[in-house]
Motif scaffolding. Sequence first.
Motif, mmCIF file in Angstrom:
data_model
loop_
_atom_site.group_PDB
_atom_site.id
_atom_site.type_symbol
_atom_site.label_atom_id
_atom_site.label_comp_id
_atom_site.label_asym_id
_atom_site.label_seq_id
_atom_site.Cartn_x
_atom_site.Cartn_y
_atom_site.Cartn_z
ATOM 1 N N VAL A 199 62.274 7.755 -54.378
ATOM 2 C CA VAL A 199 62.964 8.856 -55.082
ATOM 3 C C VAL A 199 64.346 8.391 -55.519
ATOM 4 C CG1 VAL A 199 64.116 11.081 -54.652
ATOM 5 C CG2 VAL A 199 61.710 10.784 -54.033
ATOM 6 N N ASN A 200 64.677 8.689 -56.797
ATOM 7 C CA ASN A 200 65.978 8.242 -57.307
ATOM 8 C C ASN A 200 66.790 9.363 -57.947
ATOM 9 O OD1 ASN A 200 64.403 8.602 -59.545
ATOM 10 N ND2 ASN A 200 64.644 6.539 -60.351
ATOM 11 N N LEU A 201 66.251 10.595 -57.965
ATOM 12 C CA LEU A 201 67.024 11.719 -58.502
ATOM 13 C C LEU A 201 66.938 12.920 -57.575
ATOM 14 C CD1 LEU A 201 68.632 12.704 -61.176
ATOM 15 C CD2 LEU A 201 66.579 14.072 -61.531
ATOM 16 N N LEU A 202 68.100 13.441 -57.213
ATOM 17 C CA LEU A 202 68.166 14.695 -56.463
ATOM 18 C C LEU A 202 68.468 15.791 -57.476
ATOM 19 C CD1 LEU A 202 68.394 15.939 -53.473
ATOM 20 C CD2 LEU A 202 70.825 15.986 -53.973
ATOM 21 N N ALA A 203 67.504 16.679 -57.694
ATOM 22 C CA ALA A 203 67.729 17.800 -58.612
ATOM 23 C C ALA A 203 68.240 18.992 -57.816
ATOM 24 C CB ALA A 203 66.436 18.161 -59.327
ATOM 25 N N CYS A 204 69.160 19.744 -58.398
ATOM 26 C CA CYS A 204 69.695 20.923 -57.702
ATOM 27 C C CYS A 204 70.157 21.952 -58.728
ATOM 28 C CB CYS A 204 70.818 20.531 -56.760
ATOM 29 S SG CYS A 204 72.107 19.557 -57.519
ATOM 30 N N ILE A 205 70.425 23.172 -58.247
ATOM 31 C CA ILE A 205 70.775 24.259 -59.174
ATOM 32 C C ILE A 205 72.079 24.910 -58.745
ATOM 33 C CG2 ILE A 205 68.467 24.749 -60.057
ATOM 34 C CD1 ILE A 205 68.214 26.941 -57.903
ATOM 35 N N CYS A 206 73.051 24.113 -58.358
ATOM 36 C CA CYS A 206 74.330 24.644 -57.907
ATOM 37 C C CYS A 206 75.420 23.705 -58.396
ATOM 38 C CB CYS A 206 74.324 24.737 -56.380
ATOM 39 S SG CYS A 206 75.952 24.919 -55.644
ATOM 40 N N ALA A 207 76.479 24.278 -58.972
ATOM 41 C CA ALA A 207 77.559 23.451 -59.533
ATOM 42 C C ALA A 207 78.304 22.694 -58.433
ATOM 43 C CB ALA A 207 78.524 24.334 -60.316
ATOM 44 N N ILE A 208 78.463 23.332 -57.271
ATOM 45 C CA ILE A 208 79.155 22.641 -56.178
ATOM 46 C C ILE A 208 78.312 21.463 -55.712
ATOM 47 C CG2 ILE A 208 79.878 22.851 -53.758
ATOM 48 C CD1 ILE A 208 80.966 25.621 -54.405
ATOM 49 N N ASP A 209 76.997 21.666 -55.622
ATOM 50 C CA ASP A 209 76.115 20.557 -55.234
ATOM 51 C C ASP A 209 76.247 19.387 -56.204
ATOM 52 O OD1 ASP A 209 75.028 21.724 -53.015
ATOM 53 O OD2 ASP A 209 73.324 22.598 -54.077
ATOM 54 N N LYS A 210 76.265 19.720 -57.479
ATOM 55 C CA LYS A 210 76.316 18.642 -58.483
ATOM 56 C C LYS A 210 77.621 17.857 -58.377
ATOM 57 C CE LYS A 210 73.299 21.159 -61.553
ATOM 58 N NZ LYS A 210 73.310 22.196 -62.595
ATOM 59 N N ALA A 211 78.674 18.506 -57.898
ATOM 60 C CA ALA A 211 79.945 17.795 -57.705
ATOM 61 C C ALA A 211 79.980 17.095 -56.352
ATOM 62 C CB ALA A 211 81.107 18.779 -57.808
ATOM 63 N N ALA A 212 79.345 17.705 -55.355
ATOM 64 C CA ALA A 212 79.452 17.183 -53.982
ATOM 65 C C ALA A 212 78.525 15.992 -53.721
ATOM 66 C CB ALA A 212 79.125 18.295 -52.982
ATOM 67 N N PHE A 213 77.355 16.011 -54.336
ATOM 68 C CA PHE A 213 76.367 14.987 -53.990
ATOM 69 C C PHE A 213 76.672 13.569 -54.497
ATOM 70 C CE2 PHE A 213 73.247 18.451 -52.912
ATOM 71 C CZ PHE A 213 73.118 18.074 -51.594
ATOM 72 N N PRO A 214 77.232 13.422 -55.699
ATOM 73 C CA PRO A 214 77.468 12.022 -56.103
ATOM 74 C C PRO A 214 78.279 11.215 -55.086
ATOM 75 C CG PRO A 214 77.544 13.448 -58.019
ATOM 76 C CD PRO A 214 77.447 14.351 -56.818
ATOM 77 N N PRO A 215 79.450 11.704 -54.611
ATOM 78 C CA PRO A 215 80.129 10.889 -53.594
ATOM 79 C C PRO A 215 79.386 10.841 -52.259
ATOM 80 C CG PRO A 215 81.351 12.943 -53.992
ATOM 81 C CD PRO A 215 80.269 12.860 -55.019
ATOM 82 N N LEU A 216 78.741 11.951 -51.899
ATOM 83 C CA LEU A 216 78.035 11.995 -50.611
ATOM 84 C C LEU A 216 76.879 10.993 -50.586
ATOM 85 C CD1 LEU A 216 77.733 13.747 -47.877
ATOM 86 C CD2 LEU A 216 75.778 14.722 -49.069
ATOM 87 N N LEU A 217 76.050 11.030 -51.634
ATOM 88 C CA LEU A 217 74.896 10.126 -51.655
ATOM 89 C C LEU A 217 75.335 8.697 -51.956
ATOM 90 C CD1 LEU A 217 72.219 12.408 -53.369
ATOM 91 C CD2 LEU A 217 72.621 12.021 -50.933
ATOM 92 N N GLY A 218 76.420 8.563 -52.724
ATOM 93 C CA GLY A 218 76.949 7.210 -52.955
ATOM 94 C C GLY A 218 77.333 6.555 -51.635
ATOM 95 N N TYR A 219 77.735 7.379 -50.689
ATOM 96 C CA TYR A 219 78.156 6.873 -49.374
ATOM 97 C C TYR A 219 76.955 6.629 -48.456
ATOM 98 C CZ TYR A 219 80.730 6.829 -44.911
ATOM 99 O OH TYR A 219 81.258 6.482 -43.689
ATOM 100 N N TRP A 220 76.066 7.643 -48.364
ATOM 101 C CA TRP A 220 74.963 7.549 -47.401
ATOM 102 C C TRP A 220 73.690 6.930 -47.990
ATOM 103 C CZ3 TRP A 220 76.286 7.940 -42.542
ATOM 104 C CH2 TRP A 220 77.230 8.866 -42.106
ATOM 105 N N VAL A 221 73.418 7.185 -49.271
ATOM 106 C CA VAL A 221 72.152 6.726 -49.870
ATOM 107 C C VAL A 221 72.421 6.130 -51.256
ATOM 108 C CG1 VAL A 221 69.705 7.334 -50.179
ATOM 109 C CG2 VAL A 221 71.187 8.869 -48.882
ATOM 110 N N PRO A 222 73.056 4.974 -51.334
ATOM 111 C CA PRO A 222 73.336 4.390 -52.651
ATOM 112 C C PRO A 222 72.046 4.231 -53.461
ATOM 113 C CG PRO A 222 74.412 3.131 -50.906
ATOM 114 C CD PRO A 222 73.511 4.120 -50.222
#
Length: 539
Positions: free
Chosen positions: A475-498
Amino acid sequence: MSEEVSTPEELLQIDYRPPQKSWLEPTVDFRKGTYCYSALAKHEEYLELPNPREWHPYEEDWKLPENWKQIILSGMKQRLSKYRSFQLFLDICVRCGACADKCHFFIGSGDPKNMPVVRAELLRSVYRKNFTLAGKLFGKFAGARELTEDVLKEWFYYFYQCTECRRCSVFCPYGIDTCEITMMGRELLDLVGCNINWILDPAAKCYRTGNHLGVPPHAFKPTLEAAVDEVEEITGIRVEAPINRKGAEVLFVAPSADYFAMPHWFTLLGYLMLFHEIGLDYTWSAYASEGGNFGLFHSAELAKRLNAKIYAEAERLGVKWILGGECGHMWRVIHQYMDTFNGPADFLEEPVSPITGTRFENARSTKMVHICEFTADLIANNKLKLDPSRNDKWKVTFHDSCNPARAMGLIEEPRHIIKNVCNYFYEMPENTIKERTFCCGSGAGLGSDENMEMRLRGGFPRANAVKHVHEKYGVNLLACICAIDKAAFPPLLGYWVPGMEVGGVHELVGNALVVKDEKERTTDLRGEALKGTEGKRDV
Ligand code: SF4
Ligand code: SF4
């Protein structure tokens, strides 16, 4: 990301051993990276909130009003009589511990005061001391304690370490919603001027311009026009993005990040393509240019005032009903509080899809339909021509954003859409999705950079489940329907799941949607070549 953040290996050295001291003793270490900055006085003044001043959580003197204790206790008394749920949640907890290990902040930090039960006890102990006979008579033997400045500091630290996600409430046999205790705790803190800047700054901007980012109407229009230009570049079709058009059937309201931030922008392109394709008679509003509501993270009063503008605009523009974009907490406000805040919206009509004729009875009172409900209905009625192969570079998983999933039960609609617009979809483990979804760790106003260590810790359980499907299925894309998620996940996943990307569901819809008379597509909405083409576009 801040260079001071530890490596993932270091952050995973979590100490779950119980502390030496009793939880009744207030202990807070305002350690850099684990708390949010205090609100600036200018925002408190603008919003007419109490005790505006410059202060910092790590300083000894919080510059509280002289009678701060009395203010808090009378605020608590008032709320106990106003909100039955507050009184109930303080009284009925049996401290069974079923919620203890369900909070992402406890899992990621090991701090027992991040167990939902203990987080609530921080406030409940003061309630016992001042409002129950047992607490007055037996003190700490009844789990009661005095309200002191140290206790207040502890409230500030831990109520701003709760993303109000409500996961714990799903596991409580009594249905206790610790989020609501956090909300009351934050309201009480506000009474003596203890707020965080990441909430009051956007809330003040929303008062001034109608949106959290402070985009004025004369900047809103060219921003939408830029999106229209991009859609034309991709499809060869010039779509419309009408603003403040009186008499339109539908008012569309999206979170401001959709027209200002990445990867949200691609979701916006998807909305515009969809509305054009179905010929929706709609309008944006340059005043209700924000679906999000940071007031919710501060107080019921602020949430109410921010929500009101959506309905004021719906009335002014004379629309029949409201369609809302991909946002999280906007939907909690609409579904759980709108009617008592500003409703019922009797001047609007019960929403009916002009394309399928479906009557959205669930929105009978609020008159507001979620874009995923709307699009899922279009797909279910075969109203869209879709080419899912255009999303073939993605192996998709879906993150249920806390508020749409738990506050409004929007669980099947986004999945129905994704399965029709993508060929590769994989679920994360069952106990981490749907009603039991794990929070991104940055909601409820905690998504500030200075709070990054806590965000990474709180986001760890979600990231861990993403890592599972990333490694198992590619899996290479996390889809979501929340603006905060879309802002929060790039740094979070960049850290834990590059290696993971983040995108909106309507970005995927826009990719797959075959728009009538469009030119042959060579790129996706990100400007990247579609499989089998050489296309490339600057974004
Ligand atoms: S699960 Fe409910 S009753 Fe049990 S400790 Fe948690 S809040 Fe209290
Ligand atoms: S609402 Fe969410 S963040 Fe707050 S205590 Fe419960 S699980 Fe933790």
